[in-house]
Design a protein around this motif. Structure first.
Motif, PDB file in Angstrom:
ATOM      1  N   LEU A   1       0.827  -1.204   0.000  1.00  0.00           N
ATOM      2  CA  LEU A   1       0.000   0.000   0.000  1.00  0.00           C
ATOM      3  C   LEU A   1       0.860   1.252   0.000  1.00  0.00           C
ATOM      4  O   LEU A   1       0.596   2.204  -0.726  1.00  0.00           O
ATOM      5  N   LEU A   2       1.880   1.215   0.853  1.00  0.00           N
ATOM      6  CA  LEU A   2       2.683   2.427   1.018  1.00  0.00           C
ATOM      7  C   LEU A   2       4.154   2.056   0.948  1.00  0.00           C
ATOM      8  O   LEU A   2       4.580   1.095   1.577  1.00  0.00           O
ATOM      9  N   LYS A   3       4.871   2.797   0.141  1.00  0.00           N
ATOM     10  CA  LYS A   3       6.305   2.575   0.074  1.00  0.00           C
ATOM     11  C   LYS A   3       6.998   3.923   0.215  1.00  0.00           C
ATOM     12  O   LYS A   3       6.738   4.847  -0.550  1.00  0.00           O
ATOM     13  N   VAL A   4       7.805   4.018   1.230  1.00  0.00           N
ATOM     14  CA  VAL A   4       8.520   5.267   1.472  1.00  0.00           C
ATOM     15  C   VAL A   4       9.981   5.005   1.172  1.00  0.00           C
ATOM     16  O   VAL A   4      10.542   4.023   1.642  1.00  0.00           O
ATOM     17  N   ASP A   5      10.558   5.872   0.351  1.00  0.00           N
ATOM     18  CA  ASP A   5      11.919   5.614  -0.080  1.00  0.00           C
ATOM     19  C   ASP A   5      12.801   6.826   0.222  1.00  0.00           C
ATOM     20  O   ASP A   5      12.595   7.898  -0.340  1.00  0.00           O
ATOM     21  N   GLU A   6      13.768   6.630   1.092  1.00  0.00           N
ATOM     22  CA  GLU A   6      14.759   7.678   1.393  1.00  0.00           C
ATOM     23  C   GLU A   6      14.109   9.028   1.702  1.00  0.00           C
ATOM     24  O   GLU A   6      14.523  10.071   1.196  1.00  0.00           O
ATOM     25  N   LEU A   7      13.068   9.012   2.521  1.00  0.00           N
ATOM     26  CA  LEU A   7      12.345  10.247   2.855  1.00  0.00           C
ATOM     27  C   LEU A   7      13.220  11.147   3.707  1.00  0.00           C
ATOM     28  O   LEU A   7      13.843  10.694   4.668  1.00  0.00           O
ATOM     29  N   LYS A   8      13.267  12.423   3.338  1.00  0.00           N
ATOM     30  CA  LYS A   8      14.038  13.398   4.115  1.00  0.00           C
ATOM     31  C   LYS A   8      13.184  14.620   4.383  1.00  0.00           C
ATOM     32  O   LYS A   8      12.513  15.109   3.469  1.00  0.00           O
TER      33      LYS A   8
END
Lengths: 611, 460
Positions: A346-353
């Motif tokens: 559902l949710l994929k967070v990638d290298e969030l800054k």
């Protein structure tokens, strides 16, 4: 051992608009020399008022109606105020919950300790200064000589609480009252402060009256325990006896309401609410919420019976025989509880800054960044719960808000249902707003006090166009209220008419109203009492089972994580240090920080939960 | 029609304002969370007493805000002619003392003028001779056959007034008892006491006023009591209409600065910091002088002198409003900064609620208490500001009676020998009572709306 402090039939009355509120109603206890005595109870039970009555530091609207507080034989309540001032700090000292507000921000740390010394033990300045530095060293503050001249804002929360302890112990009081001394602190700091208190207490043979709501802290610290409920002590026992076999039904319920891995099924809840203390009681105060109530409980108030020598309980059932040890309800089957089948991603967070610029000067030039979130990657599947664990300031709330685009991330990708929503402009985000919702920590701040519940719930539906018109939306609301367990007449009322737990239900209903697929739960239970927390956790779990919602559960409470989460991500200083299934992370942590964090959590002895 | 109604702009606005307040009160009554702080306010005896006093002042101002031109007795043919003088209901009510002008100063309750004049002796042996003496007044004590009866007459009238006050007190007692039974937690006694005190003062004066100048007369012989009562309207209009101008600016800019932050905040802050650093009197003087010239050039716009004076009063309100919104805006900016970080605003963001709805539905209702408190607190400041400005000569039109113009006129009188003290004293007492009542009421309102004073909010 002799009793240092004795409270007899202490009654404290608070004047409210609804009438006299008997906050403390006939409390008896004694504090023995060198022991740690814990007063446990949920908010509003009168434990803090008891402490303030002993110190005679009650708020203006409150006064001690009757009773005695004896310190080595002298009745403190009969002393004139001038004599009482000599007792406060000198013989009985107190530390408070919020170290941030208990220190004067415009005086140096050293001055505030010297002030106490000066008041009670006038000595030359140099001697006092040496003594203050000695004290700072004793409470474990590094470089005490330098810290002596620093201001409170230069210290961390844990250090401030250490300074408070140093000031409280400056003149060797016989009794130290600690009112929720670690509630405002992180677990790792809490562990250090508790350790410090225990060491100082042992060294100085002082009596410690510890006020807390956390059974884990009680298990670690206390020699004897008193459980308070609705202004009365309902159970009084030694620690071992208490944790092995609590005698009062309320105490037993408190244990059953604690989330943990052993409690895989529904948590026990205490139905109803604490009765209003403005009325007079002829019956048992717990009768309306008790599973074992019988006719006598409604007609007569029980006194403290002693079913086991040294262990007292205010319950008619304990008049003759003792209750057996606690048996946990593990048997209910761990399998049905957590949904294990993972849906699609559902949710994929990638290298969030998320970096907040620091600006200085007239032209507001950016001179640096606060890296609140610094490269976080997560994955969450439909119908699953991912717990984001960490201490305050580690960026977990910012991560949650950045995923919802309440704070725009500085870099990285947030992919929701295969669309990158991080790059969408405001208008195109609207379809996603209904799919992602948030539930906040403080149910008092998250509902607009000036709006009726109906308007609060309708706001999101109107804004996002859920439902055709208000009539249809109101129909939905009726079903929704039933879903979250609120009475149907709630709609026309204002938030202040509800208790904390009910308000949190309203907040959950508000999020559910727009039919989200993901809810970010930002510490949804940390402002609530244990029994109410159990209700909310049960509700969240049953909603997940029925509606297949995914939760991003932000918390610092490891026991809650263990109970609700399928997967855990441990965060520290804006980064995720460890990620995996709940069992892997909590049972066999790999990262050093996770290990420290887990070790710091005060544990309720397993004997208390499962025999 | 026996009269021609005249709608002065300030009259209309003032009535609108009163209607608005009444509407707000009705709105509050139906919503318990809004009514609660007001209940707390009126649970204080001082607040109720002050409210009674303010209500009496407001009543006088309202009566004075219904204007008309009476019809003149028909002369010849043509349509009906109306007097150029604009009267109000208050003038009708005060017809006993209005227009009974002496030649110049006379002391309170005097029967003779305060200045010697040359008079011709009418009777007696010296008839026809010219004497310099204090002449008898045209109206004050004119009904007395002999001035020896003065003491007895005054005491008789005061006595009659006190008897009437006693009757009123008995009726008031009954009313208070009934009210106490209906709403026991309101201190009706204090309200009743305040009303009674006013009656004990007012009734003897009412019995005296048609025959004497109770507070004396001014330089041109006008009754000072009449002038003081007429001044009440100007004070209340300045104190209330100014807020109508000030509130929209302060609320809009304050909330926007706190909510949007960034460049909006910077711009608004620059505006109010700049405005704050210009001396207020200077700005007001500039505005008023410009306006004076403007009005003189367009004198054809106004049928009567009253209308021109009213236009100037309205402009004064606007100018005062424009110069005094900064304080409230600053307060609201701070509050909006705090509120916009609260979870319920964040939740609204999560629902994609547009900014203008968040501002109006979430922020505005939650700062309403600050607005109310500041309006009530500002009132007395504005009343005093009017007095100061009129004294300096940049306030209301010189033809308008106001406390400021009365004090301005008293400037010369204080230098006279013997001193003329009553105009200044009358203006001072009236204004003092009004401002004191407003200030005490403002205190009670602040306490009622302050969440920290709330009883029972202590930790358990």
């Amino acid at each position: 051992m002799s009793a240092v402090l004795q409270a007899q039939e202490l009654r404290t009355v608070l004047d409210t608009t609804a009438g006299a509120l008997r906050a403390v109603d006939g409390v008896n206890f004694e504090l023995l020399e060198g022991e740690c005595f814990a007063l446990v109870g949920e908010s509003g039970c009168g434990k803090s008022m008891t402490a303030l009555s002993v110190m005679r530091l009650l708020p203006e609207a409150a006064h001690v109606a009757s009773g005695e507080v004896r310190l080595d034989g002298t009745d403190l309540l009969a002393l004139p105020e001038a004599a009482m001032r000599a007792v406060r700090g000198r013989r009985i000292a107190m530390i408070f919950q919020e170290p941030g507000t208990a220190l004067n921000p415009v005086l140096t740390v050293g001055k505030q300790i010297v002030e106490v010394l000066d008041r009670h033990l006038p000595q030359p300045k140099a001697v006092q200064q040496r003594k203050a530095i000695e004290l700072l060293r004793a409470v474990g503050i590094p470089e005490p000589e330098r810290r002596f001249d620093e201001y409170p804002f230069q210290l961390s929360g844990g250090q401030k609480q250490r300074v408070m302890i140093a000031a409280a112990l400056a003149v060797d009081p016989e009794v130290l009252i600690a009112d929720e001394p670690t509630t405002a602190l992180d677990v790792t700091i809490q562990a250090q402060i508790l350790e410090l208190l225990r060491r100082l207490q042992r060294e100085r043979r002082m009596a410690l009256l510890l006020i807390t709501h956390d059974l884990g802290i009680v298990a670690q610290m206390a020699d004897r325990v008193a459980v308070m409920y609705a202004g009365e002590i309902v159970e009084l026992a030694n620690r071992e006896a208490f944790f092995r076999a609590p005698q009062h039904p309320y105490s037993r319920k408190l244990f059953a309401a604690l989330p943990s891995r052993q409690h895989a099924g529904e948590l026990a809840v205490i139905p109803g609410q604490v009765p209003s203390l403005t009325r007079r009681f002829v019956q048992c105060r717990f009768v309306e919420r008790c599973d074992f109530a019988f006719d006598r409980c409604r007609a007569e108030a029980p006194r403290l019976y002693e079913p086991v020598p040294g262990q007292r309980a205010r319950c008619f059932l304990r008049e003759k025989d003792a209750a057996g040890p606690l048996v946990s309800s593990v048997s209910q089957g761990a399998a049905e509880s957590k949904r294990t089948d993972a849906g699609k991603l559902l949710l994929k967070v990638d290298e969030l800054k998320v970096h907040f610029p620091i600006r200085r000067g007239i032209l507001k030039r950016t001179i640096g960044y606060v890296r609140a979130v610094d490269g976080v990657s997560l994955e969450l599947h439909e119908g699953r719960t991912l717990a984001l664990v960490g201490e305050s300031g580690c960026g977990k709330t910012t991560t949650g808000k950045a995923i919802l685009q309440l704070i725009r991330p500085s870099a990285g990708k947030v992919v929701f249902d295969e669309r990158d929503i991080g790059s969408l402009p405001g208008a195109q985000l609207r379809p996603f707003r209904s799919a992602m919702q948030i539930v906040f920590q403080d149910p008092y701040a998250s509902l607009d006090p000036r709006m009726r519940v109906a308007d609060i719930l309708l706001e999101g539906m109107r804004s996002l166009g859920v439902g055709r018109d208000d009539a249809e939306r109101l129909d939905r609301l009726a079903a929704l209220l039933e879903n979250v367990g609120l009475p149907p007449d709630s709609l026309q009322r204002y938030p202040h008419e509800f208790s904390g737990g009910q308000r949190q239900r309203i907040a959950i209903a508000r999020a559910l109203a727009v039919e989200p697929r993901l809810i970010v739960c930002d510490e949804p239970t940390s402002a609530l009492d244990v029994s109410v927390q159990a209700q909310i956790l049960n509700l969240l779990r049953s909603l997940q089972r029925r509606l297949g919602i995914a939760y991003l559960f932000i918390t610092h409470n490891i026991a809650v994580v263990d109970y609700v989460a399928h997967e855990v991500a441990v965060m520290r200083e804006g980064r995720i240090v460890e990620r995996g299934s709940t069992d892997e992370v909590l049972r066999s942590p790999k990262h050093a920080y996770t290990k420290t964090l887990l070790a710091a959590v005060p544990v309720v002895p397993a004997a208390g939960l499962a025999s | 029609m026996p009269f021609l109604p005249v709608f002065l702009p300030t009259d209309v606005l003032f009535w609108f304002l009163i209607a608005g307040v009444a509407g707000y009160a009705a709105y509050c009554l139906r919503r318990p969370h809004l009514a609660l702080p007001w209940r707390r306010v009126f649970r204080s005896g001082v607040a109720l007493a002050c409210a009674v006093i303010l209500a009496v002042f407001t009543l006088a101002a309202l009566l004075d805000s219904v204007h008309f031109r009476p019809r003149l007795p028909a002369e010849g043919s043509g349509g009906p002619a109306y007097s150029a003088e604009v009267l109000s209901l208050l003038d009708l009510a005060l017809s006993g003392i209005r227009g009974k002008n002496e030649r110049t100063y006379s002391a309170p309750l005097a029967t003779r003028l305060y200045a010697k004049e040359v008079v011709e002796v009418r009777e007696g042996p010296d008839a026809g001779k010219q004497v310099r003496e204090y002449p008898r007044l045209r109206y004050g004590g004119a009904h007395l056959a002999s001035e020896q009866d003065w003491v007895g007459d005054v005491f008789a009238r005061v006595g009659a007034g006190l008897v009437a006050a006693c009757v009123a007190a008995a009726l008031l007692g009954l009313a208070v008892r009934r009210l106490r039974r209906r709403a026991p937690d309101v201190p009706w006694k204090a309200g009743g006491a305040a009303l009674l005190a006013l009656l004990v003062l007012a009734l003897p004066i009412a019995f005296l006023a048609p025959y004497y100048h109770v507070l004396g007369t001014d330089k041109v012989g006008q009754d000072v009591l009449y002038l003081a009562l007429k001044s009440v309207r100007v004070s209340l209009i300045i104190g209330t209409l100014t807020t109508l101008v000030l509130l929209p600016i302060a609320i809009a800019l304050g909330l926007m600065a706190g909510y949007f932050r960034g460049w909006v905040d910077d711009a608004i802050q620059y505006v109010y910091t700049t405005l704050n650093s210009i001396p207020g009197v200077l700005l007001i003087a500039a505005f008023v002088l410009m306006l004076q010239v403007f009005l003189e050039r367009h004198s054809e716009w106004f049928y009567t002198a009253a209308e021109r004076a009213d236009a100037r009063l309205l402009v004064l309100c606007v100018v005062l409003g424009i110069t005094s919104w900064t304080g409230l805006a600053r307060l609201l900016r701070g509050e909006a900064l705090k509120l916009s970080q609260l979870d319920f605003v964040q939740a609204a963001h999560a629902f994609g609620v547009p900014d203008r709805r968040i501002l109006s539905r979430h922020l505005l209702p939650n700062v309403a208490h600050i607005v109310i408190i500041s309006v009530v607190m500002d009132f007395s400041g504005l009343v005093l500001a009017e007095a100061v400005l009129s004294y300096v000569g940049v306030g209301v039109d010189p033809a308008t009676t106001s406390f400021g113009t009365m004090i301005n006129a008293a400037r010369l009188e204080m230098g006279r020998e013997p001193i003329v003290w009553w105009s200044l004293a009358a203006a001072f007492v009236f204004m003092f009572v009004l401002v004191l009542a407003a200030n005490l009421f403002a205190d009670a309102v602040r306490d009622g709306f302050d969440p920290r004073v709330r009883v029972g909010g202590a930790p358990a």
